[in-house]
Write an enzyme that holds these catalytic residues in place. Structure first.
Site, mmCIF file in Angstrom:
data_model
loop_
_atom_site.group_PDB
_atom_site.id
_atom_site.type_symbol
_atom_site.label_atom_id
_atom_site.label_comp_id
_atom_site.label_asym_id
_atom_site.label_seq_id
_atom_site.Cartn_x
_atom_site.Cartn_y
_atom_site.Cartn_z
ATOM 1 N N SER A 66 51.842 35.264 44.535
ATOM 2 C CA SER A 66 52.527 34.101 43.929
ATOM 3 C C SER A 66 52.935 33.018 44.924
ATOM 4 C CB SER A 66 53.755 34.565 43.149
ATOM 5 O OG SER A 66 53.355 35.039 41.897
ATOM 6 N N LYS A 69 51.166 29.848 44.553
ATOM 7 C CA LYS A 69 51.498 28.908 43.468
ATOM 8 C C LYS A 69 52.067 27.597 44.013
ATOM 9 C CE LYS A 69 52.242 32.576 40.073
ATOM 10 N NZ LYS A 69 53.164 33.553 39.509
ATOM 11 N N TYR A 194 41.911 31.641 39.971
ATOM 12 C CA TYR A 194 43.316 32.039 40.165
ATOM 13 C C TYR A 194 43.426 33.339 40.960
ATOM 14 C CZ TYR A 194 47.974 33.826 39.027
ATOM 15 O OH TYR A 194 49.246 34.350 39.116
ATOM 16 N N TYR A 246 61.328 34.170 41.156
ATOM 17 C CA TYR A 246 61.224 34.682 39.781
ATOM 18 C C TYR A 246 62.572 34.605 39.081
ATOM 19 C CZ TYR A 246 57.387 36.977 42.348
ATOM 20 O OH TYR A 246 56.342 37.260 43.171
ATOM 21 N N VAL A 264 53.982 39.231 44.993
ATOM 22 C CA VAL A 264 54.063 40.682 44.793
ATOM 23 C C VAL A 264 53.404 41.516 45.894
ATOM 24 C CG1 VAL A 264 54.413 40.757 42.289
ATOM 25 C CG2 VAL A 264 52.098 40.676 43.207
HETATM 26 N N1 GLN Z 1 48.355 37.566 41.230
HETATM 27 C C1 GLN Z 1 49.617 37.985 40.720
HETATM 28 C C2 GLN Z 1 49.666 37.926 39.204
HETATM 29 O O1 GLN Z 1 49.256 36.988 38.610
HETATM 30 C C3 GLN Z 1 50.693 37.146 41.309
HETATM 31 C C4 GLN Z 1 52.048 37.554 40.793
HETATM 32 C C5 GLN Z 1 53.149 37.467 41.800
HETATM 33 O O2 GLN Z 1 52.977 37.489 43.008
HETATM 34 N N2 GLN Z 1 54.328 37.482 41.266
HETATM 35 O O3 GLN Z 1 50.114 38.839 38.587
#
Ligand code: GLN
Length: 310
Positions: A66, A69, A194, A246, A264
């Site tokens: 994430s 992002k 993605y 988050y 994550v």
């Molecule tokens: N690639 C992960 C997902 O879409 C990224 C999520 C994350 O790092 N919170 O679930």
């Protein structure tokens, strides 16, 4: 801030927080991530004057997940401008887990509440210019190469395929977004871009460099070149404060107060105006999906050096 942390102190702190690595769990919903070693921990601080202090397994590479992002958002803003992006993705925190589908049904016209939750990030990936997923990911990689000055950074294809094959929730988010015309084109191709974006692999030294670039108003620390327009860097840092951790962004703002984005895989990238970039890695996660050791270290740093922006 005048006083800088010493390598010895950072090493001591890392040793002190090591036991907490067993308080959390490694993400295994992406099967390839389950292979990460909970004992591998690293931290890097790059100050705006170019000094870098680091400790732990700084050579260990991990996938951005994430954290990508924020970088993808910066590129989508450069590609499309602010109006286009925010016509399709909102600016409000959700208070829900990152992969939640719940709020999409509650707003009309339907659009993801922000670019840091999966629904919003999938829409942002879809906006990055490029005819094919590989072209989009290639452009994102070039952007990361420019920010880190390391052209060897790639995505980890094992992690990307592992996520692509199991991303049923992200697929459903994309189909929903396609129905509501938030995304265009092929769902599978957007998911391909993605998952590759999330699998870009680097270490804490790279990550603190990217954090420092955001802190330096989008300018490269060495050359002074404007890689991200200042206004877009500011938008990204604001999202890091309101949604970067988050549904723990509120408590993180109170306890740490550093604009930060976690992933994550266990990485966290902090970006602090007037200070620099801070990156931590520890793959063991708490129930919200944030690195247990990462949170501890950032809290210690913030308290000791009074780093909160608030
Ligand atoms: N690639 C992960 C997902 O879409 C990224 C999520 C994350 O790092 N919170 O679930």
């Amino acid at each position: 801030m005048d006083e800088k942390i010493s390598t010895t102190t950072l090493e001591e702190w890392l040793e002190n927080v090591k036991p907490f690595a067993y308080d959390g769990q490694i993400a295994d919903y992406i099967p390839a991530l389950a292979k990460q070693n909970p004992e591998e921990l690293a931290v890097s601080i790059l100050y705006l004057d170019g000094d870098c202090v680091y400790a732990g397994d700084v050579e260990t590479c991990f996938t951005l997940q994430s954290i990508s992002k924020v970088i993808a958002l910066a590129l989508a803003l450069i590609d499309n401008g602010e109006d286009y992006v925010f016509e399709r993705v909102g600016m409000e925190p959700t208070g829900d887990p990152f992969h939640s589908i719940y709020r999409l049904e509650q707003h009309r016209p339907s659009k993801p509440l922000n670019p840091m939750i999966n629904a919003g990030a999938l829409a942002v990936s879809n906006m990055i210019h490029g005819q094919t997923p590989d072209e989009k990911v290639g452009r994102l990689l070039s952007f990361i190469h420019e920010m880190t000055d390391d052209h060897s950074i790639r995505f980890n294809s094992e992690v990307a395929s592992s996520e692509f094959e199991t991303a049923f929730l992200n697929r459903s988010l994309l189909y929903y977004l396609k129905q509501h015309k938030v995304v265009t084109g092929s769902v599978e191709e957007t998911l391909d871009a993605y998952t590759k974006q999330c699998s870009v692999e680097l270490n804490v030294l790279h990550l603190s460099k990217i954090g420092a670039l955001f802190a330096n108003e989008g300018r490269d620390l060495n050359s002074g070149r404007q890689i991200i327009p200042k206004h877009f860097a500011r938008i990204c840092k604001t999202f890091m404060v309101t949604c970067g951790m988050y549904d723990a962004s509120g408590s993180f703002a109170i306890k740490v107060g550093i604009p930060a984005k976690s992933g994550v895989s266990g990485g966290v990238m902090g970006s602090l105006n007037g200070f620099g970039g801070i990156a931590v890695y520890g793959p063991s996660l708490d129930s919200k999906g944030n690195s247990v050791v990462g949170l501890k270290l950032l809290e210690m740093l913030s308290n000791r050096y009074d780093l909160s922006i608030f």
